[in-house]
Enzyme design. Structure first.
Site, short mmCIF file in Angstrom:
data_model
loop_
_atom_site.label_atom_id
_atom_site.label_comp_id
_atom_site.label_asym_id
_atom_site.label_seq_id
_atom_site.Cartn_x
_atom_site.Cartn_y
_atom_site.Cartn_z
N ASP A 154 -78.32 -61.37 -47.38
CA ASP A 154 -77.66 -60.25 -48.04
C ASP A 154 -77.52 -59.06 -47.09
OD1 ASP A 154 -76.78 -59.12 -50.71
OD2 ASP A 154 -78.40 -57.71 -50.24
N HIS B 214 -70.35 -63.66 -56.42
CA HIS B 214 -70.89 -62.90 -57.54
C HIS B 214 -70.48 -61.43 -57.51
CE1 HIS B 214 -73.47 -62.25 -54.13
NE2 HIS B 214 -74.02 -61.22 -54.73
N GLU C 8 -74.07 -62.05 -44.86
CA GLU C 8 -73.09 -61.20 -45.53
C GLU C 8 -72.87 -59.97 -44.65
OE1 GLU C 8 -72.39 -58.87 -49.78
OE2 GLU C 8 -74.39 -59.02 -48.91
#
Length: 557
Positions: free
Chosen positions: A212, A328, A254
């Site tokens: 992340d 998401h 990411e």
């Protein structure tokens, strides 16, 4: 498979198992609820493994399942080595890991180490005083000259990125929610604790990590540097040495700030960092310069093709692409890039085809394989996402009308991807026997997994075919990418070539019929691989395409 693939006379790439794999992302809260509490859970995921095996995927990426107060739906972690009670237990996770492995499916966990929850023990300890041993695990600063925040650095979720801790009189940094304090990666103790945690999971058999906002860990807030800090790659290379060097794991970062040049810093063969990164240029190109994603620009196929081609060429001989339409945090692919009304099925199939036939590892977000659409919410009260609610307040204050904001949220709110997975046409799509944590989409009666599996012409079976083709044709995995008709506003045309094999991909990305004149070198005959309307095994100079029609032809010499 042999060990190496020849891309051109000057380049040899070492094959990796994840080159021909397809990843399926699960947002656990919204996937399948086993106990009727309205929240998806790990036993629910276990109950759907046969469905995922039928789809043909190789890996499941789980959005965070760790212990968390759920301020940001699990991206605020209070214990990296335990499971949130609403999702289940560690024993449930070990069962999922084992049963997925029985089906040839690996589990990829979400690594969220830019920040923790403010309920993590590290932060609870850090708040006890300036001399606490964990104080330096986080980023603290004295107030500015006016007694306010140290500087005007802004949170990605809106407002100041600094929060006052009254007991110590200092501010701590949070690039996201105030309940997500940022870790201080300059502290060796932080890095060691993260690496120990990663090894703990890897030793127990997970297949890798999605990382992340990994481009933020090298931040230098005093200089207002958030992404791509000067020591970012030092940290990732150290992480690789301490956790990944002797493992055959998949890692994907990411990286909202990445460019084609910097992507090779993360994923180049000799860099010893990550397998690949997520780049978002095809996402952000449609955002407004002032209001960002809350006011969208019109769909521009020419611009979209330019981005995809740029990335295909940039990583053609080193690095590796990740291929995705949604996740998401993003809207549903068929609503954002396709046509979710009359042409929902052919547009969902065509979007899948043009993406999966490129070079890279495809990622399928839950529900994408059945053509799920954006949420049909009409009021701000229906939204649950912390970002959407914060931005609603800030953008209205900045002059955006309530109607314009809801229109933007309908297109781009993160909640579009978080409505429950519809398994049947039962209430709430069969996601739960209780009341779902967020409303189900109103079209679950017609768009659900059971109906898709039963229909051999469905979007689901189109995805199955694409996933199988990647496993069986080296040209799809390693072939050289070449685009054509780059300025055509409706048609996407490219080839993939490896040795004597060539795949030609032709697609109409519009809701009108199109007649297109093809370049002479594209006129071909061969084997029909995949199609939306009918199998086509040859191309003439002039081709007529129906709305959202696409197909691929394999030619062998």
């Amino acid at each position: 498979m042999t060990e190496h693939a020849r891309l051109n006379p000057a380049v040899t790439i070492t094959r990796q198992w994840w080159h021909s794999s397809t990843v399926y992302q699960i947002y656990p809260r919204s996937f399948a609820d086993s106990n009727g509490d309205g929240i998806g859970d790990i036993p629910g995921i276990i109950s759907k493994l046969d469905y995922l095996e039928k789809l043909g995927i190789d890996l499941i990426w789980l959005s965070p399942i760790y212990a968390s107060p759920m301020d940001d739906n699990g991206y605020d972690i209070s214990n990296y080595q335990d499971i949130a009670p609403e999702f289940g237990t560690l024993d449930d996770f070990w069962e999922l890991l084992a049963k997925a492995k029985e089906r040839g499916i690996g589990i990829v966990l979400d690594l969220v180490v830019n920040h923790t929850s403010d309920e993590h023990d590290w932060f609870l300890q850090a708040r006890k005083g300036r001399n606490n041993q964990f104080r330096d695990f986080y980023i603290w600063r004295d107030p500015g000259p006016d007694g306010g925040p140290p500087n005007d650095l802004q949170s990605i979720f809106g407002g100041s990125a600094w929060e006052l801790d009254p007991s110590s009189g200092q501010y701590y940094l949070h690039l996201f929610s105030r309940r997500q304090p940022d870790l201080n990666w300059e502290n060796e103790g932080v890095r060691r604790a993260v690496y120990d945690m990663m090894n703990w999971w890897l030793d127990r058999g997970i297949a890798g990590f999605r990382m992340d906002v990994i481009d933020l860990i090298g931040k230098q807030p005093d200089k207002q540097i958030t992404a791509d800090g000067p020591h970012l790659h030092d940290y990732i290379q150290e992480m690789h040495r301490e956790t990944l060097r002797h493992r055959d794991a998949l890692t994907v970062g990411e990286t909202w700030s990445v460019t084609p040049d910097s992507a090779l810093l993360y994923s180049g063969r000799e860099r010893h960092e990550l397998s690949m990164v997520f780049q978002f240029e095809h996402v952000t190109q449609r955002w407004d310069e002032v209001f960002g994603k809350w006011r969208s620009k019109p769909f521009d196929l020419v611009a979209l093709k330019a981005v995809f081609s740029k990335w295909q060429q940039a990583l053609a001989e080193d690095g590796w692409n990740s291929l995705f339409w949604g996740n998401h945090d993003l809207p549903r692919a068929v609503s954002r890039y396709g046509e979710d009304g009359e042409f929902r099925v052919p547009s969902a199939k065509t979007l899948a085809t043009v993406l999966h036939m490129m070079r890279g590892t495809p990622y399928v977000y839950q529900g994408e394989e059945i053509g799920m659409t954006n949420a049909s919410f009409t009021s701000i009260e229906q939204y649950k996402d912390i970002e959407t609610l914060n931005m609603h307040r800030l953008h209205l204050a900045a002059g955006l009308s309530p109607q314009d904001f809801i229109a933007g949220a309908h297109m781009n709110s993160r909640d579009n991807a978080r409505t429950p997975m519809p398994w049947t046409d039962a209430p709430h799509g069969g996601f739960t026997t209780g009341t779902p944590w967020i409303e189900a989409n109103g079209n679950v009666g017609s768009i659900n997994a059971a109906a898709a599996v039963d229909d051999d012409q469905s979007v689901f079976h189109h995805y199955r075919k694409l996933i199988t083709l990647r496993k069986t044709h080296d040209v799809i995995v390693y072939g050289r990418y070449q685009s054509y008709l780059d300025q055509h506003p409706e048609v996407f045309l490219y080839t993939r070539t490896l040795g004597g094999d060539r795949v030609t991909v032709l697609a109409n990305l519009s809701k009108a019929p199109v007649v297109v004149e093809l370049p002479g070198e594209i006129v071909t005959g061969g084997e029909a691989l995949v199609w939306t309307h009918q199998p086509i095994s040859s191309l003439e100079q002039t081709v007529s395409l129906r709305p959202w029609e696409s197909f691929c032809i394999l030619t062998r010499t």
